[in-house]
Scaffold this motif. Structure first.
Motif, PDB file in Angstrom:
ATOM      1  N   ALA A  96       0.827  -1.208   0.000  1.00 36.96           N
ATOM      2  CA  ALA A  96       0.000   0.000   0.000  1.00 36.96           C
ATOM      3  C   ALA A  96       0.862   1.260   0.000  1.00 36.96           C
ATOM      4  O   ALA A  96       0.604   2.217  -0.748  1.00 36.96           O
ATOM      5  N   ILE A  97       1.896   1.282   0.827  1.00 40.47           N
ATOM      6  CA  ILE A  97       2.748   2.471   0.908  1.00 40.47           C
ATOM      7  C   ILE A  97       3.460   2.712  -0.419  1.00 40.47           C
ATOM      8  O   ILE A  97       3.529   3.851  -0.905  1.00 40.47           O
ATOM      9  N   ARG A  98       3.972   1.656  -1.030  1.00 37.94           N
ATOM     10  CA  ARG A  98       4.658   1.823  -2.310  1.00 37.94           C
ATOM     11  C   ARG A  98       3.698   2.341  -3.388  1.00 37.94           C
ATOM     12  O   ARG A  98       4.050   3.224  -4.186  1.00 37.94           O
ATOM     13  N   LEU A  99       2.484   1.827  -3.421  1.00 37.33           N
ATOM     14  CA  LEU A  99       1.501   2.283  -4.402  1.00 37.33           C
ATOM     15  C   LEU A  99       1.119   3.745  -4.169  1.00 37.33           C
ATOM     16  O   LEU A  99       0.994   4.535  -5.117  1.00 37.33           O
ATOM     17  N   LEU A 100       0.914   4.101  -2.925  1.00 40.25           N
ATOM     18  CA  LEU A 100       0.549   5.484  -2.604  1.00 40.25           C
ATOM     19  C   LEU A 100       1.662   6.452  -3.000  1.00 40.25           C
ATOM     20  O   LEU A 100       1.397   7.559  -3.468  1.00 40.25           O
ATOM     21  N   GLN A 101       2.897   6.022  -2.825  1.00 40.02           N
ATOM     22  CA  GLN A 101       4.024   6.865  -3.210  1.00 40.02           C
ATOM     23  C   GLN A 101       4.045   7.132  -4.711  1.00 40.02           C
ATOM     24  O   GLN A 101       4.600   8.130  -5.163  1.00 40.02           O
ATOM     25  N   HIS A 102       3.439   6.230  -5.467  1.00 38.64           N
ATOM     26  CA  HIS A 102       3.407   6.374  -6.922  1.00 38.64           C
ATOM     27  C   HIS A 102       2.080   6.945  -7.417  1.00 38.64           C
ATOM     28  O   HIS A 102       1.747   6.833  -8.596  1.00 38.64           O
ATOM     29  N   GLY A 103       1.302   7.532  -6.530  1.00 46.87           N
ATOM     30  CA  GLY A 103       0.116   8.263  -6.943  1.00 46.87           C
ATOM     31  C   GLY A 103      -1.132   7.440  -7.133  1.00 46.87           C
ATOM     32  O   GLY A 103      -2.097   7.925  -7.738  1.00 46.87           O
ATOM     33  N   HIS A 104      -1.187   6.212  -6.632  1.00 50.76           N
ATOM     34  CA  HIS A 104      -2.382   5.387  -6.777  1.00 50.76           C
ATOM     35  C   HIS A 104      -3.293   5.550  -5.560  1.00 50.76           C
ATOM     36  O   HIS A 104      -2.840   5.891  -4.462  1.00 50.76           O
ATOM     37  N   GLN A 105      -4.562   5.277  -5.757  1.00 49.22           N
ATOM     38  CA  GLN A 105      -5.519   5.258  -4.657  1.00 49.22           C
ATOM     39  C   GLN A 105      -5.536   3.851  -4.065  1.00 49.22           C
ATOM     40  O   GLN A 105      -5.604   2.873  -4.815  1.00 49.22           O
ATOM     41  N   VAL A 106      -5.493   3.765  -2.753  1.00 48.79           N
ATOM     42  CA  VAL A 106      -5.392   2.450  -2.112  1.00 48.79           C
ATOM     43  C   VAL A 106      -6.404   2.341  -0.986  1.00 48.79           C
ATOM     44  O   VAL A 106      -6.531   3.246  -0.151  1.00 48.79           O
ATOM     45  N   CYS A 107      -7.092   1.201  -0.956  1.00 52.40           N
ATOM     46  CA  CYS A 107      -7.967   0.848   0.159  1.00 52.40           C
ATOM     47  C   CYS A 107      -7.547  -0.520   0.667  1.00 52.40           C
ATOM     48  O   CYS A 107      -7.495  -1.482  -0.103  1.00 52.40           O
ATOM     49  N   VAL A 108      -7.217  -0.603   1.941  1.00 51.25           N
ATOM     50  CA  VAL A 108      -6.779  -1.859   2.559  1.00 51.25           C
ATOM     51  C   VAL A 108      -7.940  -2.454   3.348  1.00 51.25           C
ATOM     52  O   VAL A 108      -8.522  -1.784   4.212  1.00 51.25           O
ATOM     53  N   PHE A 109      -8.278  -3.694   3.045  1.00 47.17           N
ATOM     54  CA  PHE A 109      -9.328  -4.424   3.752  1.00 47.17           C
ATOM     55  C   PHE A 109      -8.670  -5.395   4.731  1.00 47.17           C
ATOM     56  O   PHE A 109      -7.805  -6.180   4.343  1.00 47.17           O
ATOM     57  N   GLU A 110      -9.098  -5.357   5.983  1.00 51.31           N
ATOM     58  CA  GLU A 110      -8.552  -6.246   7.005  1.00 51.31           C
ATOM     59  C   GLU A 110      -9.701  -6.859   7.793  1.00 51.31           C
ATOM     60  O   GLU A 110     -10.541  -6.138   8.341  1.00 51.31           O
ATOM     61  N   ALA A 111      -9.752  -8.199   7.836  1.00 51.07           N
ATOM     62  CA  ALA A 111     -10.837  -8.881   8.537  1.00 51.07           C
ATOM     63  C   ALA A 111     -10.749  -8.717  10.048  1.00 51.07           C
ATOM     64  O   ALA A 111     -11.768  -8.669  10.740  1.00 51.07           O
ATOM     65  N   ALA A 112      -9.527  -8.632  10.583  1.00 51.40           N
ATOM     66  CA  ALA A 112      -9.335  -8.557  12.033  1.00 51.40           C
ATOM     67  C   ALA A 112      -9.602  -7.151  12.553  1.00 51.40           C
ATOM     68  O   ALA A 112      -9.644  -6.189  11.788  1.00 51.40           O
ATOM     69  N   PRO A 113      -9.753  -7.004  13.861  1.00 50.78           N
ATOM     70  CA  PRO A 113      -9.971  -5.666  14.435  1.00 50.78           C
ATOM     71  C   PRO A 113      -8.702  -4.827  14.524  1.00 50.78           C
ATOM     72  O   PRO A 113      -8.760  -3.667  14.897  1.00 50.78           O
ATOM     73  N   GLN A 114      -7.541  -5.411  14.216  1.00 46.34           N
ATOM     74  CA  GLN A 114      -6.299  -4.652  14.234  1.00 46.34           C
ATOM     75  C   GLN A 114      -5.417  -5.087  13.079  1.00 46.34           C
ATOM     76  O   GLN A 114      -5.525  -6.218  12.579  1.00 46.34           O
ATOM     77  N   ALA A 115      -4.562  -4.189  12.640  1.00 50.73           N
ATOM     78  CA  ALA A 115      -3.635  -4.491  11.554  1.00 50.73           C
ATOM     79  C   ALA A 115      -2.396  -5.197  12.106  1.00 50.73           C
ATOM     80  O   ALA A 115      -2.180  -5.261  13.317  1.00 50.73           O
ATOM     81  N   GLY A 116      -1.588  -5.733  11.187  1.00 51.80           N
ATOM     82  CA  GLY A 116      -0.322  -6.344  11.588  1.00 51.80           C
ATOM     83  C   GLY A 116      -0.199  -7.809  11.263  1.00 51.80           C
ATOM     84  O   GLY A 116       0.901  -8.332  11.159  1.00 51.80           O
ATOM     85  N   GLY A 117      -1.347  -8.510  11.135  1.00 53.82           N
ATOM     86  CA  GLY A 117      -1.270  -9.943  10.853  1.00 53.82           C
ATOM     87  C   GLY A 117      -0.541 -10.685  11.951  1.00 53.82           C
ATOM     88  O   GLY A 117      -0.845 -10.526  13.138  1.00 53.82           O
ATOM     89  N   ARG A 118       0.476 -11.462  11.570  1.00 48.70           N
ATOM     90  CA  ARG A 118       1.249 -12.218  12.567  1.00 48.70           C
ATOM     91  C   ARG A 118       2.272 -11.342  13.286  1.00 48.70           C
ATOM     92  O   ARG A 118       2.934 -11.815  14.208  1.00 48.70           O
ATOM     93  N   ALA A 119       2.422 -10.096  12.852  1.00 48.04           N
ATOM     94  CA  ALA A 119       3.350  -9.161  13.496  1.00 48.04           C
ATOM     95  C   ALA A 119       2.545  -8.085  14.210  1.00 48.04           C
ATOM     96  O   ALA A 119       2.556  -6.923  13.848  1.00 48.04           O
ATOM     97  N   ARG A 120       1.845  -8.483  15.244  1.00 42.67           N
ATOM     98  CA  ARG A 120       0.969  -7.544  15.937  1.00 42.67           C
ATOM     99  C   ARG A 120       1.167  -7.634  17.450  1.00 42.67           C
ATOM    100  O   ARG A 120       1.652  -8.648  17.970  1.00 42.67           O
TER     101      ARG A 120
END
Length: 452
Positions: free
Chosen positions: A24-48
């Protein structure tokens, strides 16, 4: 930014782990619109981060190394100084089995790979036969550019390299478990060599331990999300994607429909950044079209032991072998959480369902080590917490078939630490895959715009 807002794509990223966030960060840096969908109540996945009363733990104790260039680039891209996230420790291995001890300390004044060779030469608790064979083997691997004609298991590779049982148990096996989370009898030798090459052959600081200086959510995930949102990215937590469907215009695929329980939206491209086992949450038809092979998985269990604040280990990180526990992190020295120890058990068979017995065994093994220093931990922990990630990593076996970033659908891309690459399932593998998926989207747009 390398693209104008009008030329940018509208991209959905499914999964707010490090693969999805880096994409997402790389895409945003290049001028794209980004929406991140996350099923859990917090971000991070296994690194949370994980809350235990008033203490913030991690879902598993993570260890990075200085060779993780993509991870450090991600911090740079997000304007986060590495010292804000990581405590950097020059390579030191302090391995123990009861009263037995092997200590390898690499000097900071020697360049790579001489720092490792000097560390091996001066290691305490390693006999001369083990030292000589380890040094000769590393030199042989260097001549082979750390590349094998055919992949095999780490155990077979060590046997071919004539490594002694002592060197295997105190050095190579602990490093393999820490890097690949796969037993040496099953682990890919080529992937292990990739890690050894990047850690020990280029820059001395590549072999440094990078230990997250607070819980992962506070130190890493939240700052990344804040930067992503500052760039205009949107993050939707508790928003599970239930299906993907190709969108058509004039009989041709023109994008992808993303379905959740409450909405249906069309995006130009989608990056699927969830684990292979989580693809079942997407419609079976879409998941099967991605051609993801079946993976075997390895668990990691972290046993947290909270002692009184004055409790302190001789070293911030200590290794154990020939027992249940493999690594012990003093989170007081590493993360500013005095008296809190994190005991890591990697790639283990099913553990005892009796949590009291599991905790007691970990304490016993730690006490056997500490007795050689300043006496055992006589006090009972104030509290304990056991966290097991059953699918912490895929089993990193020889010649494992791992999918690429692109799929049969030109508008769907894959990211995750299981994607084909030189590394095992690590934070570095996740970030690298996220960058690769984002770059594939960017390159595809460039190709489209270049057409007359």
């Amino acid at each position: 930014m390398n693209a104008t807002a009008s030329a940018g794509k509208k991209v959905a990223v499914i999964g707010a782990g490090l693969a999805g966030v880096s994409a997402a960060i790389r895409l945003l840096q290049h001028g794209h619109q980004v929406c991140v969908f996350e099923a859990a109540p917090q971000a991070g996945g296994r690194a949370r981060g994980v809350a235990h009363d008033t203490t913030l733990l991690d879902n598993g104790q993570h260890l990075c190394i200085g060779a993780y260039r993509a991870t450090l680039t991600l911090l740079q891209d997000a304007h986060i100084h590495p010292a804000q996230v990581f405590k950097r420790l020059p390579l030191q291995l302090h391995m123990h089995h009861g009263a037995q001890r092997m200590s390898l300390v690499s000097p900071t004044w020697l360049p790579a790979p001489l720092h490792l060779l000097w560390g091996l030469l001066t290691a305490h608790g390693l006999d001369w036969r083990s030292k000589w064979r380890a040094i000769c083997w590393m030199q042989q691997l260097k001549q082979q550019t750390f590349t094998l004609p055919t992949d095999l298991t780490v155990a077979t590779l060590l046997a071919q390299g004539k490594q002694t049982p002592m060197a295997i148990s105190t050095l190579w096996e602990p490093l393999c478990l820490a890097a690949l989370n796969t037993p040496i009898s099953l682990a890919s030798a080529q992937v292990f060599l990739n890690v050894l090459r990047d850690s020990f052959q280029h820059r001395r600081q590549d072999s440094d331990f990078l230990i997250v200086s607070a819980d992962l959510s506070t130190a890493l995930i939240q700052p990344l999300l804040q930067h992503m949102q500052a760039l205009g990215g949107e993050v939707r937590l508790r928003s599970a994607v239930t299906a993907l469907q190709a969108a058509e215009s004039g009989g041709m695929m023109s994008g992808c429909l993303v379905y959740t329980a409450t909405s249906t939206e069309i995006f130009d491209d989608v990056i699927v950044a969830v684990g292979p086992h989580q693809l079942k949450t997407i419609a079976e038809k879409a998941a099967s079209a991605l051609h993801i092979p079946a993976f075997d998985y390895q668990p990691i269990t972290t046993v947290y032991l909270q002692y009184s604040a004055e409790t302190r280990l001789p070293y911030p990180v200590m290794g154990l072998y020939h027992g249940l526990a493999q690594w012990v992190f003093d989170r007081g020295q590493c993360c500013g959480q005095p008296g809190l120890l994190a005991v890591v058990i990697s790639a283990h068979p099913p553990l005892s369902a009796d949590k009291h017995s599991l905790v007691a065994q970990c304490i016993t093994e730690i006490n056997q080590v500490l007795a050689a220093y300043h006496g055992a931990l006589n006090a009972t922990p104030l509290w304990t917490q056991i966290i097991t990630e059953k699918r912490a990593t895929f089993s990193c076996t020889p010649d494992l078939a791992r999918p690429g970033t692109r799929t049969s659908n030109p508008h769907i891309f894959l990211a995750g630490d299981y994607i084909a690459g030189p590394y095992p399932a690590t934070i570095e593998g996740a970030v690298t895959s996220g960058y690769s998926a984002a770059q594939a989207v960017i390159n595809q747009l460039k190709t489209t715009l270049a057409k007359p």
